[in-house]
Design a protein around this motif. Structure first.
Motif, PDB file in Angstrom:
ATOM      1  N   ALA A   1     135.603  21.299  33.362  1.00 58.28           N
ATOM      2  CA  ALA A   1     134.511  20.367  33.730  1.00 58.28           C
ATOM      3  C   ALA A   1     133.203  20.776  33.049  1.00 58.28           C
ATOM      4  N   THR A   2     132.907  22.067  33.047  1.00 55.72           N
ATOM      5  CA  THR A   2     131.655  22.547  32.435  1.00 55.72           C
ATOM      6  C   THR A   2     131.663  22.270  30.934  1.00 55.72           C
ATOM      7  N   ALA A   3     132.823  22.524  30.314  1.00 55.13           N
ATOM      8  CA  ALA A   3     132.916  22.292  28.864  1.00 55.13           C
ATOM      9  C   ALA A   3     132.755  20.808  28.562  1.00 55.13           C
ATOM     10  N   ARG A   4     133.354  19.961  29.376  1.00 57.57           N
ATOM     11  CA  ARG A   4     133.280  18.510  29.146  1.00 57.57           C
ATOM     12  C   ARG A   4     131.842  18.020  29.292  1.00 57.57           C
ATOM     13  N   ALA A   5     131.153  18.543  30.297  1.00 62.74           N
ATOM     14  CA  ALA A   5     129.752  18.144  30.502  1.00 62.74           C
ATOM     15  C   ALA A   5     128.906  18.594  29.307  1.00 62.74           C
ATOM     16  N   ALA A   6     129.167  19.800  28.819  1.00 67.97           N
ATOM     17  CA  ALA A   6     128.371  20.340  27.702  1.00 67.97           C
ATOM     18  C   ALA A   6     128.576  19.541  26.418  1.00 67.97           C
ATOM     19  N   GLU A   7     129.755  18.938  26.271  1.00 68.83           N
ATOM     20  CA  GLU A   7     130.045  18.140  25.060  1.00 68.83           C
ATOM     21  C   GLU A   7     129.274  16.823  25.043  1.00 68.83           C
ATOM     22  N   ASN A   8     128.896  16.355  26.223  1.00 66.83           N
ATOM     23  CA  ASN A   8     128.248  15.040  26.308  1.00 66.83           C
ATOM     24  C   ASN A   8     126.788  15.155  25.846  1.00 66.83           C
ATOM     25  N   PRO A   9     126.275  14.181  25.077  1.00 69.36           N
ATOM     26  CA  PRO A   9     124.869  14.247  24.648  1.00 69.36           C
ATOM     27  C   PRO A   9     123.911  14.407  25.827  1.00 69.36           C
ATOM     28  N   ALA A  10     124.276  13.887  27.002  1.00 73.86           N
ATOM     29  CA  ALA A  10     123.395  14.024  28.187  1.00 73.86           C
ATOM     30  C   ALA A  10     123.551  15.396  28.843  1.00 73.86           C
ATOM     31  N   LYS A  11     124.501  16.176  28.374  1.00 74.06           N
ATOM     32  CA  LYS A  11     124.770  17.532  28.899  1.00 74.06           C
ATOM     33  C   LYS A  11     125.142  17.514  30.376  1.00 74.06           C
ATOM     34  N   ARG A  12     125.768  16.436  30.779  1.00 71.55           N
ATOM     35  CA  ARG A  12     126.232  16.341  32.166  1.00 71.55           C
ATOM     36  C   ARG A  12     127.277  15.255  32.260  1.00 71.55           C
ATOM     37  N   LEU A  13     127.922  15.196  33.421  1.00 73.84           N
ATOM     38  CA  LEU A  13     128.830  14.087  33.715  1.00 73.84           C
ATOM     39  C   LEU A  13     128.020  12.971  34.367  1.00 73.84           C
ATOM     40  N   GLY A  14     128.548  11.767  34.326  1.00 75.83           N
ATOM     41  CA  GLY A  14     127.867  10.664  35.002  1.00 75.83           C
ATOM     42  C   GLY A  14     128.033  10.761  36.512  1.00 75.83           C
ATOM     43  N   GLN A  15     127.072  10.224  37.222  1.00 76.14           N
ATOM     44  CA  GLN A  15     127.152  10.168  38.688  1.00 76.14           C
ATOM     45  C   GLN A  15     127.528   8.736  39.079  1.00 76.14           C
ATOM     46  N   ALA A  16     128.418   8.631  40.064  1.00 76.23           N
ATOM     47  CA  ALA A  16     128.971   7.313  40.400  1.00 76.23           C
ATOM     48  C   ALA A  16     127.879   6.287  40.721  1.00 76.23           C
ATOM     49  N   TYR A  17     126.777   6.704  41.351  1.00 69.48           N
ATOM     50  CA  TYR A  17     125.760   5.719  41.742  1.00 69.48           C
ATOM     51  C   TYR A  17     125.152   5.051  40.510  1.00 69.48           C
ATOM     52  N   GLU A  18     125.114   5.786  39.379  1.00 67.95           N
ATOM     53  CA  GLU A  18     124.559   5.204  38.150  1.00 67.95           C
ATOM     54  C   GLU A  18     125.424   4.034  37.696  1.00 67.95           C
ATOM     55  N   PHE A  19     126.719   4.199  37.881  1.00 68.33           N
ATOM     56  CA  PHE A  19     127.667   3.135  37.544  1.00 68.33           C
ATOM     57  C   PHE A  19     127.486   1.948  38.492  1.00 68.33           C
ATOM     58  N   GLY A  20     127.364   2.251  39.775  1.00 67.23           N
ATOM     59  CA  GLY A  20     127.218   1.191  40.783  1.00 67.23           C
ATOM     60  C   GLY A  20     125.980   0.336  40.540  1.00 67.23           C
ATOM     61  N   GLU A  21     124.879   0.981  40.138  1.00 72.68           N
ATOM     62  CA  GLU A  21     123.635   0.231  39.928  1.00 72.68           C
ATOM     63  C   GLU A  21     123.737  -0.704  38.713  1.00 72.68           C
ATOM     64  N   LEU A  22     124.425  -0.236  37.673  1.00 64.77           N
ATOM     65  CA  LEU A  22     124.629  -1.105  36.494  1.00 64.77           C
ATOM     66  C   LEU A  22     125.476  -2.309  36.901  1.00 64.77           C
ATOM     67  N   CYS A  23     126.509  -2.020  37.677  1.00 63.76           N
ATOM     68  CA  CYS A  23     127.395  -3.096  38.127  1.00 63.76           C
ATOM     69  C   CYS A  23     126.597  -4.128  38.933  1.00 63.76           C
ATOM     70  N   ALA A  24     125.748  -3.645  39.845  1.00 64.56           N
ATOM     71  CA  ALA A  24     124.964  -4.578  40.682  1.00 64.56           C
ATOM     72  C   ALA A  24     124.062  -5.444  39.799  1.00 64.56           C
ATOM     73  N   PHE A  25     123.457  -4.832  38.775  1.00 65.56           N
ATOM     74  CA  PHE A  25     122.592  -5.645  37.905  1.00 65.56           C
ATOM     75  C   PHE A  25     123.401  -6.735  37.202  1.00 65.56           C
ATOM     76  N   LEU A  26     124.594  -6.362  36.717  1.00 61.95           N
ATOM     77  CA  LEU A  26     125.419  -7.359  36.008  1.00 61.95           C
ATOM     78  C   LEU A  26     125.883  -8.479  36.939  1.00 61.95           C
ATOM     79  N   CYS A  27     125.832  -8.202  38.248  1.00 62.24           N
ATOM     80  CA  CYS A  27     126.194  -9.241  39.242  1.00 62.24           C
ATOM     81  C   CYS A  27     124.972 -10.046  39.674  1.00 62.24           C
ATOM     82  N   SER A  28     123.827  -9.720  39.144  1.00 60.56           N
ATOM     83  CA  SER A  28     122.588 -10.334  39.643  1.00 60.56           C
ATOM     84  C   SER A  28     122.432 -11.765  39.139  1.00 60.56           C
ATOM     85  N   ASP A  29     121.518 -12.455  39.785  1.00 65.85           N
ATOM     86  CA  ASP A  29     121.124 -13.791  39.355  1.00 65.85           C
ATOM     87  C   ASP A  29     120.586 -13.732  37.922  1.00 65.85           C
ATOM     88  N   GLN A  30     119.843 -12.657  37.637  1.00 66.84           N
ATOM     89  CA  GLN A  30     119.182 -12.520  36.330  1.00 66.84           C
ATOM     90  C   GLN A  30     120.160 -12.293  35.177  1.00 66.84           C
TER      91      GLN A  30
END
Ligand code: NAD
Length: 259
Positions: free
Chosen positions: A210-239
């Motif tokens: 897990a540590t190695a995988r996070a270090a390979e990512n340009p963000a130097k971390r793994l994604g957090q599920a809430y970040e995914f949820g918020e993008l999903c909510a925006f794509l479901c928006s009226d806008q």
């Protein structure tokens, strides 16, 4: 930003944990009534309780296997005419393609291609009649950059992606959008189980992988599920009514291409 979807109804598949759960939470926070499912009642009910405590939209939990006809019937009985559909199911196991027989392939195709297609089939006409609908398919960054070990996922999700590319341009005239969100490495049970597979093959611990995988990512971390949820909510928006047929990566910049 008010996403303009308070009071709408959503089906969120495979949502007791991980990315599905995060989508259900983000939608409920916007006042959406969510119907969630997973196979095991205990964790599903615990997630429903968590969502109830948010004081947002309502929540109904339906224990079922969404990859079966019976499972889909059960969730549609509760929420026959959703305004929002979040398609999700567990991902197929990693492995060597030499070991996958017909059954393994059919299981992957059922879960990650046919289940979303069947749910779209029975909900999209009503959405078009009502002139509002948002469908999100949770797929994988492997759709853009296949991972050799995830051949079952690469194959089944490519089929779904091709199908969606055709219909998403038809439904949008009635304000029904269909998009896929492609997660890179998000810190969920699913990713941990992939790390376990790598750990077993390499003799490293799951934490080391897990540590190695996070270090390979340009963000130097793994994604957090809430970040995914918020993008999903925006794509479901009226806008978001002018966004359709897209495959949107959320991966910390891990995909190296210009486009
Ligand atoms: P997770 O294991 O954390 O959660 C999966 C959820 O789906 C759980 O609530 C589980 O109970 C439910 N579920 C599984 N099979 C089901 C079924 N047949 N019927 C009903 N519910 C079912 O997984 P996750 O990380 O949230 O992954 C969600 C999807 O995204 C998977 O298809 C996965 O392959 C894909 N994905 C995840 C990542 C990641 O980094 N987490 C990356 C790429 C793709």
């Amino acid at each position: 930003m008010d996403l303009g979807i308070s009071g709408k109804k959503a089906i969120v598949c495979a949502a007791s944990k991980g990315l599905g759960k995060a989508c259900a939470i983000s939608l409920a926070r916007e006042g959406v009534d969510v119907t969630i499912c997973a196979r095991t009642p205990g964790p599903l009910e615990a997630t429903a309780e968590e969502i109830r405590a948010l004081d947002g939209g309502g929540v109904t939990a339906i224990p079922c296997d969404i990859t079966t006809d019976e499972g889909r019937d059960k969730i549609l009985e509760q929420c026959a005419n959703p305004d929002i559909l979040i398609n999700n199911a567990g991902g197929p196991p990693p492995g060597d393609f030499r070991n996958w027989d017909r059954d393994a392939w059919i299981k992957a195709i059922d879960a990650n291609m046919l289940t979303p297609i069947f749910l779209i089939k029975v909900t999209v006409d009503w959405m078009m009649e009502r002139k509002f609908g948002r469908v999100i398919n949770i797929t994988s960054s492997a759709v853009k950059a296949p991972n050799e070990l995830l051949g079952l996922s690469n194959g089944a999700r490519a089929g779904l992606t091709g199908f969606i590319a055709g219909i998403a341009r038809k439904t949008v005239a009635n304000n029904v959008t269909i998009n896929a969100v492609l997660p890179g490495a998000f810190d969920t049970d699913r990713l941990r189980s992939n790390f376990k597979h790598v750990a077993e093959k390499t003799g490293k611990s799951v934490d080391e992988v897990a540590t190695a995988r996070a270090a390979e990512n340009p963000a130097k971390r793994l994604g957090q599920a809430y970040e995914f949820g918020e993008l999903c909510a925006f794509l479901c928006s009226d806008q978001a009514g002018f966004i359709t047929g897209q495959n949107i990566l959320i991966d910390g910049g891990n995909y190296p291409g210009t486009l």
